[in-house]
Design a protein around this motif. Sequence first.
Motif, mmCIF file in Angstrom:
data_model
loop_
_atom_site.group_PDB
_atom_site.id
_atom_site.type_symbol
_atom_site.label_atom_id
_atom_site.label_comp_id
_atom_site.label_asym_id
_atom_site.label_seq_id
_atom_site.Cartn_x
_atom_site.Cartn_y
_atom_site.Cartn_z
ATOM 1 N N HIS A 66 0.813 -1.212 0.000
ATOM 2 C CA HIS A 66 0.000 0.000 0.000
ATOM 3 C C HIS A 66 0.850 1.267 0.000
ATOM 4 O O HIS A 66 0.336 2.357 0.224
ATOM 5 C CB HIS A 66 -0.938 -0.002 1.214
ATOM 6 C CG HIS A 66 -2.043 -0.989 1.084
ATOM 7 N ND1 HIS A 66 -1.944 -2.285 1.527
ATOM 8 C CD2 HIS A 66 -3.262 -0.883 0.521
ATOM 9 C CE1 HIS A 66 -3.060 -2.926 1.269
ATOM 10 N NE2 HIS A 66 -3.876 -2.103 0.657
ATOM 11 N N ALA A 67 2.143 1.128 -0.246
ATOM 12 C CA ALA A 67 3.028 2.285 -0.252
ATOM 13 C C ALA A 67 3.079 2.909 -1.643
ATOM 14 O O ALA A 67 3.201 2.212 -2.640
ATOM 15 C CB ALA A 67 4.429 1.877 0.175
ATOM 16 N N ARG A 68 2.992 4.224 -1.675
ATOM 17 C CA ARG A 68 3.172 4.968 -2.923
ATOM 18 C C ARG A 68 4.614 5.460 -2.944
ATOM 19 O O ARG A 68 5.095 6.049 -1.972
ATOM 20 C CB ARG A 68 2.214 6.144 -2.982
ATOM 21 C CG ARG A 68 2.420 6.998 -4.204
ATOM 22 C CD ARG A 68 1.401 8.112 -4.264
ATOM 23 N NE ARG A 68 1.740 8.986 -5.376
ATOM 24 C CZ ARG A 68 1.357 10.242 -5.461
ATOM 25 N NH1 ARG A 68 0.608 10.768 -4.512
ATOM 26 N NH2 ARG A 68 1.700 10.975 -6.478
ATOM 27 N N ILE A 69 5.310 5.228 -4.033
ATOM 28 C CA ILE A 69 6.695 5.663 -4.164
ATOM 29 C C ILE A 69 6.700 7.103 -4.665
ATOM 30 O O ILE A 69 6.216 7.391 -5.750
ATOM 31 C CB ILE A 69 7.472 4.758 -5.139
ATOM 32 C CG1 ILE A 69 7.451 3.320 -4.640
ATOM 33 C CG2 ILE A 69 8.903 5.270 -5.309
ATOM 34 C CD1 ILE A 69 7.926 2.311 -5.666
ATOM 35 N N LEU A 70 7.236 8.010 -3.844
ATOM 36 C CA LEU A 70 7.311 9.422 -4.224
ATOM 37 C C LEU A 70 8.612 9.733 -4.953
ATOM 38 O O LEU A 70 8.640 10.568 -5.853
ATOM 39 C CB LEU A 70 7.180 10.319 -2.990
ATOM 40 C CG LEU A 70 5.901 10.140 -2.176
ATOM 41 C CD1 LEU A 70 5.913 11.062 -0.965
ATOM 42 C CD2 LEU A 70 4.670 10.379 -3.030
ATOM 43 N N SER A 71 9.687 9.091 -4.537
ATOM 44 C CA SER A 71 10.974 9.268 -5.212
ATOM 45 C C SER A 71 11.837 8.041 -4.942
ATOM 46 O O SER A 71 11.636 7.337 -3.947
ATOM 47 C CB SER A 71 11.692 10.533 -4.727
ATOM 48 O OG SER A 71 12.081 10.396 -3.373
ATOM 49 N N TRP A 72 12.768 7.798 -5.858
ATOM 50 C CA TRP A 72 13.688 6.662 -5.708
ATOM 51 C C TRP A 72 14.949 7.024 -6.465
ATOM 52 O O TRP A 72 14.938 7.153 -7.684
ATOM 53 C CB TRP A 72 13.067 5.410 -6.283
ATOM 54 C CG TRP A 72 13.742 4.121 -5.914
ATOM 55 C CD1 TRP A 72 15.051 3.921 -5.565
ATOM 56 C CD2 TRP A 72 13.130 2.836 -5.855
ATOM 57 N NE1 TRP A 72 15.285 2.611 -5.293
ATOM 58 C CE2 TRP A 72 14.116 1.918 -5.465
ATOM 59 C CE3 TRP A 72 11.848 2.377 -6.105
ATOM 60 C CZ2 TRP A 72 13.866 0.558 -5.326
ATOM 61 C CZ3 TRP A 72 11.606 1.028 -5.962
ATOM 62 C CH2 TRP A 72 12.594 0.130 -5.573
ATOM 63 N N GLY A 79 24.066 3.882 -2.019
ATOM 64 C CA GLY A 79 23.065 2.883 -2.372
ATOM 65 C C GLY A 79 21.857 3.561 -2.978
ATOM 66 O O GLY A 79 21.985 4.346 -3.905
ATOM 67 N N GLN A 80 20.697 3.302 -2.411
ATOM 68 C CA GLN A 80 19.459 3.855 -2.942
ATOM 69 C C GLN A 80 18.682 4.540 -1.821
ATOM 70 O O GLN A 80 18.694 4.070 -0.688
ATOM 71 C CB GLN A 80 18.611 2.751 -3.561
ATOM 72 C CG GLN A 80 19.325 2.058 -4.715
ATOM 73 C CD GLN A 80 18.542 0.921 -5.298
ATOM 74 O OE1 GLN A 80 17.322 0.872 -5.196
ATOM 75 N NE2 GLN A 80 19.235 -0.005 -5.944
ATOM 76 N N ILE A 81 18.032 5.644 -2.177
ATOM 77 C CA ILE A 81 17.209 6.373 -1.212
ATOM 78 C C ILE A 81 15.837 6.559 -1.837
ATOM 79 O O ILE A 81 15.722 7.060 -2.953
ATOM 80 C CB ILE A 81 17.822 7.739 -0.844
ATOM 81 C CG1 ILE A 81 19.210 7.547 -0.219
ATOM 82 C CG2 ILE A 81 16.887 8.507 0.100
ATOM 83 C CD1 ILE A 81 19.954 8.833 0.052
ATOM 84 N N MET A 82 14.815 6.121 -1.120
ATOM 85 C CA MET A 82 13.452 6.286 -1.618
ATOM 86 C C MET A 82 12.595 6.952 -0.562
ATOM 87 O O MET A 82 12.866 6.853 0.637
ATOM 88 C CB MET A 82 12.858 4.947 -2.054
ATOM 89 C CG MET A 82 12.568 3.989 -0.929
ATOM 90 S SD MET A 82 11.637 2.530 -1.449
ATOM 91 C CE MET A 82 12.827 1.699 -2.453
ATOM 92 N N THR A 83 11.585 7.647 -1.026
ATOM 93 C CA THR A 83 10.599 8.233 -0.129
ATOM 94 C C THR A 83 9.253 7.613 -0.464
ATOM 95 O O THR A 83 8.856 7.570 -1.628
ATOM 96 C CB THR A 83 10.546 9.760 -0.280
ATOM 97 O OG1 THR A 83 11.852 10.287 -0.053
ATOM 98 C CG2 THR A 83 9.579 10.375 0.723
#
Length: 134
Positions: A66-72, A79-83
């Motif tokens: 149920h998570a919406r990815i705002l940025s990745w 590494g990787q940073i997502m919001t």
Amino acid sequence: MKKVLTLLWMTIGMFVWAQNQSSIPYKANDSVMVTVVMKHLQENPVDSIQAKVMKQKFYQKLNQSHARILSWNVVMGIGQIMTLRFKPEYTREVNQVFESGAWGGFKTEFYPSYDFLPIYPVMLEKEKKQTQRK
């Protein structure tokens, strides 16, 4: 060269995927934002990290959550940073996506966050007024 192509393919895929995520109708007042830092385990090459998380179906699990990815973003040397944005009642589910899908490939860190961009113009205006008074 193979690693560069793999990263390019992943970046394009994540962009398309993130566009599809925009259909989740969350608003700021009914959801939380979390910034996730996924640090590469540097003893493993990128190909083996991706193979590990794909074997664990991380991308599929995240897409079905149920998570919406705002940025990745991929951040060199880190590494990787997502919001993500999701309703508070899905916190456990989102956490389990990372525990069962990303662990072993990444060291994960989670930070509650909020969008400062709408506040920035207000702060800029306040700063201008303070400067004018001096």
